[in-house]
Motif scaffolding. Sequence first.
Motif, mmCIF file in Angstrom:
data_model
loop_
_atom_site.group_PDB
_atom_site.id
_atom_site.type_symbol
_atom_site.label_atom_id
_atom_site.label_comp_id
_atom_site.label_asym_id
_atom_site.label_seq_id
_atom_site.Cartn_x
_atom_site.Cartn_y
_atom_site.Cartn_z
ATOM 1 N N LEU A 162 0.856 -1.193 0.000
ATOM 2 C CA LEU A 162 0.000 0.000 0.000
ATOM 3 C C LEU A 162 0.890 1.239 0.000
ATOM 4 C CD1 LEU A 162 -2.477 -1.060 2.833
ATOM 5 C CD2 LEU A 162 -2.889 -1.148 0.379
ATOM 6 N N ARG A 163 0.622 2.167 -0.939
ATOM 7 C CA ARG A 163 1.476 3.350 -1.065
ATOM 8 C C ARG A 163 0.619 4.608 -1.183
ATOM 9 N NH1 ARG A 163 6.824 4.215 -1.975
ATOM 10 N NH2 ARG A 163 7.471 5.908 -3.346
ATOM 11 N N ALA A 164 0.918 5.611 -0.378
ATOM 12 C CA ALA A 164 0.244 6.912 -0.471
ATOM 13 C C ALA A 164 0.956 7.732 -1.538
ATOM 14 C CB ALA A 164 0.303 7.638 0.866
ATOM 15 N N PRO A 165 0.210 8.391 -2.417
ATOM 16 C CA PRO A 165 0.853 9.194 -3.461
ATOM 17 C C PRO A 165 1.460 10.483 -2.883
ATOM 18 C CG PRO A 165 -1.523 9.429 -3.576
ATOM 19 C CD PRO A 165 -1.246 8.396 -2.513
ATOM 20 N N SER A 166 2.327 11.097 -3.660
ATOM 21 C CA SER A 166 2.919 12.369 -3.237
ATOM 22 C C SER A 166 1.831 13.443 -3.212
ATOM 23 C CB SER A 166 4.048 12.769 -4.181
ATOM 24 O OG SER A 166 3.559 12.916 -5.485
ATOM 25 N N SER A 167 2.108 14.538 -2.514
ATOM 26 C CA SER A 167 1.088 15.580 -2.392
ATOM 27 C C SER A 167 1.728 16.959 -2.271
ATOM 28 C CB SER A 167 0.202 15.329 -1.169
ATOM 29 O OG SER A 167 0.960 15.383 0.015
ATOM 30 N N VAL A 168 0.952 17.953 -2.666
ATOM 31 C CA VAL A 168 1.302 19.358 -2.480
ATOM 32 C C VAL A 168 0.097 20.012 -1.811
ATOM 33 C CG1 VAL A 168 1.891 21.553 -3.575
ATOM 34 C CG2 VAL A 168 2.762 19.404 -4.535
ATOM 35 N N VAL A 169 0.317 20.616 -0.657
ATOM 36 C CA VAL A 169 -0.764 21.228 0.112
ATOM 37 C C VAL A 169 -0.383 22.681 0.387
ATOM 38 C CG1 VAL A 169 -2.048 21.147 2.272
ATOM 39 C CG2 VAL A 169 -1.353 19.029 1.164
ATOM 40 N N TRP A 170 -1.303 23.590 0.095
ATOM 41 C CA TRP A 170 -1.069 25.019 0.326
ATOM 42 C C TRP A 170 -1.693 25.445 1.644
ATOM 43 C CZ3 TRP A 170 1.688 28.532 -2.586
ATOM 44 C CH2 TRP A 170 2.202 28.039 -3.788
ATOM 45 N N ASN A 171 -0.941 26.224 2.422
ATOM 46 C CA ASN A 171 -1.391 26.743 3.709
ATOM 47 C C ASN A 171 -1.155 28.253 3.741
ATOM 48 O OD1 ASN A 171 -1.832 24.052 4.811
ATOM 49 N ND2 ASN A 171 0.385 23.890 4.793
ATOM 50 N N GLY A 172 -1.920 28.946 4.566
ATOM 51 C CA GLY A 172 -1.738 30.392 4.656
ATOM 52 C C GLY A 172 -2.283 30.940 5.955
ATOM 53 N N SER A 173 -1.980 32.198 6.208
ATOM 54 C CA SER A 173 -2.491 32.843 7.412
ATOM 55 C C SER A 173 -2.614 34.344 7.179
ATOM 56 C CB SER A 173 -1.586 32.574 8.617
ATOM 57 O OG SER A 173 -0.338 33.204 8.447
ATOM 58 N N LEU A 174 -3.453 34.951 7.992
ATOM 59 C CA LEU A 174 -3.636 36.391 7.990
ATOM 60 C C LEU A 174 -3.685 36.809 9.458
ATOM 61 C CD1 LEU A 174 -4.146 38.975 6.347
ATOM 62 C CD2 LEU A 174 -6.583 38.462 6.464
ATOM 63 N N GLY A 175 -2.870 37.784 9.821
ATOM 64 C CA GLY A 175 -2.798 38.161 11.225
ATOM 65 C C GLY A 175 -2.787 39.660 11.434
ATOM 66 N N TYR A 176 -3.086 40.029 12.666
ATOM 67 C CA TYR A 176 -3.070 41.430 13.075
ATOM 68 C C TYR A 176 -2.466 41.488 14.470
ATOM 69 C CZ TYR A 176 -4.696 45.991 14.674
ATOM 70 O OH TYR A 176 -4.755 47.267 15.181
ATOM 71 N N ARG A 177 -1.475 42.352 14.645
ATOM 72 C CA ARG A 177 -0.803 42.497 15.928
ATOM 73 C C ARG A 177 -0.822 43.964 16.350
ATOM 74 N NH1 ARG A 177 4.136 41.637 14.485
ATOM 75 N NH2 ARG A 177 3.779 39.455 14.084
ATOM 76 N N ARG A 178 -1.278 44.195 17.583
ATOM 77 C CA ARG A 178 -1.294 45.569 18.121
ATOM 78 C C ARG A 178 -0.994 45.451 19.614
ATOM 79 N NH1 ARG A 178 -0.632 50.025 15.793
ATOM 80 N NH2 ARG A 178 -2.457 49.988 14.507
ATOM 81 N N GLY A 179 0.138 45.981 20.035
ATOM 82 C CA GLY A 179 0.520 45.915 21.446
ATOM 83 C C GLY A 179 0.628 44.480 21.925
ATOM 84 N N ALA A 180 -0.062 44.183 23.022
ATOM 85 C CA ALA A 180 -0.008 42.844 23.607
ATOM 86 C C ALA A 180 -0.989 41.875 22.948
ATOM 87 C CB ALA A 180 -0.305 42.922 25.097
ATOM 88 N N PHE A 181 -1.807 42.331 21.996
ATOM 89 C CA PHE A 181 -2.831 41.487 21.384
ATOM 90 C C PHE A 181 -2.438 41.065 19.971
ATOM 91 C CE2 PHE A 181 -5.206 43.625 24.689
ATOM 92 C CZ PHE A 181 -6.005 42.598 25.179
ATOM 93 N N GLU A 182 -2.827 39.855 19.647
ATOM 94 C CA GLU A 182 -2.630 39.343 18.292
ATOM 95 C C GLU A 182 -3.844 38.494 17.915
ATOM 96 O OE1 GLU A 182 0.667 37.035 15.543
ATOM 97 O OE2 GLU A 182 0.852 36.941 17.719
ATOM 98 N N VAL A 183 -4.348 38.721 16.711
ATOM 99 C CA VAL A 183 -5.444 37.924 16.155
ATOM 100 C C VAL A 183 -4.872 37.214 14.931
ATOM 101 C CG1 VAL A 183 -7.742 37.963 15.133
ATOM 102 C CG2 VAL A 183 -7.166 39.563 16.960
#
Length: 177
Positions: free
Chosen positions: A114-135
């Motif tokens: 049994l063999r799993a095929p190769s893969s390409v997976v895209w990931n990303g993020s969007l963030g906001y940082r202000r002072g001590a807070f981060e979203v």
Amino acid sequence: LRTRGVEFEAVWQPGPRFTLLGNVSARRTRQTNTPGFRFQATQEYYIPLVAGGLYAGGGANASLLAANNPDTIFPGSPELSAHLLARLELGRGLYASLGPSLRSAFWLNYEHTLRAPSSVVWNGSLGYRRGAFEVLLEATNLLSSDYLLGSDPTFAANTVVTKAPPLQAKLSITRSF
């Protein structure tokens, strides 16, 4: 088990707002002995229970291992993987990142049937940082690519192969103190 491998990581920052991060790893894990928990299927009605993954034509496990996996390569995870992440500071505390993760094809069982095929997976993020807070909003498998996750062969070889989840997102809010 005996593992040999190499990993290379690099960070390049061509400007104050743009960063590229990447890594490549190659490793090979070999079994130093055969798994001891397999049993010999002596009756015809056992064959469907092992789904042909352990035995071919009713042959013993040791002979199938020797025939299909003479180098005793350990299954369960890719031998080659690479990740690239581009991060851009957008200003006013906003930042974004995007990049692919590549995994080579890999064996899912000791007997290499049994063999799993190769893969390409895209990931990303969007963030906001202000002072001590981060979203932070993180997204994995942005294109909902089909790929497989192997099981731990010492626990469930030949029994559990999981399809990776499609697009998933996670929102986190952090306060540093």
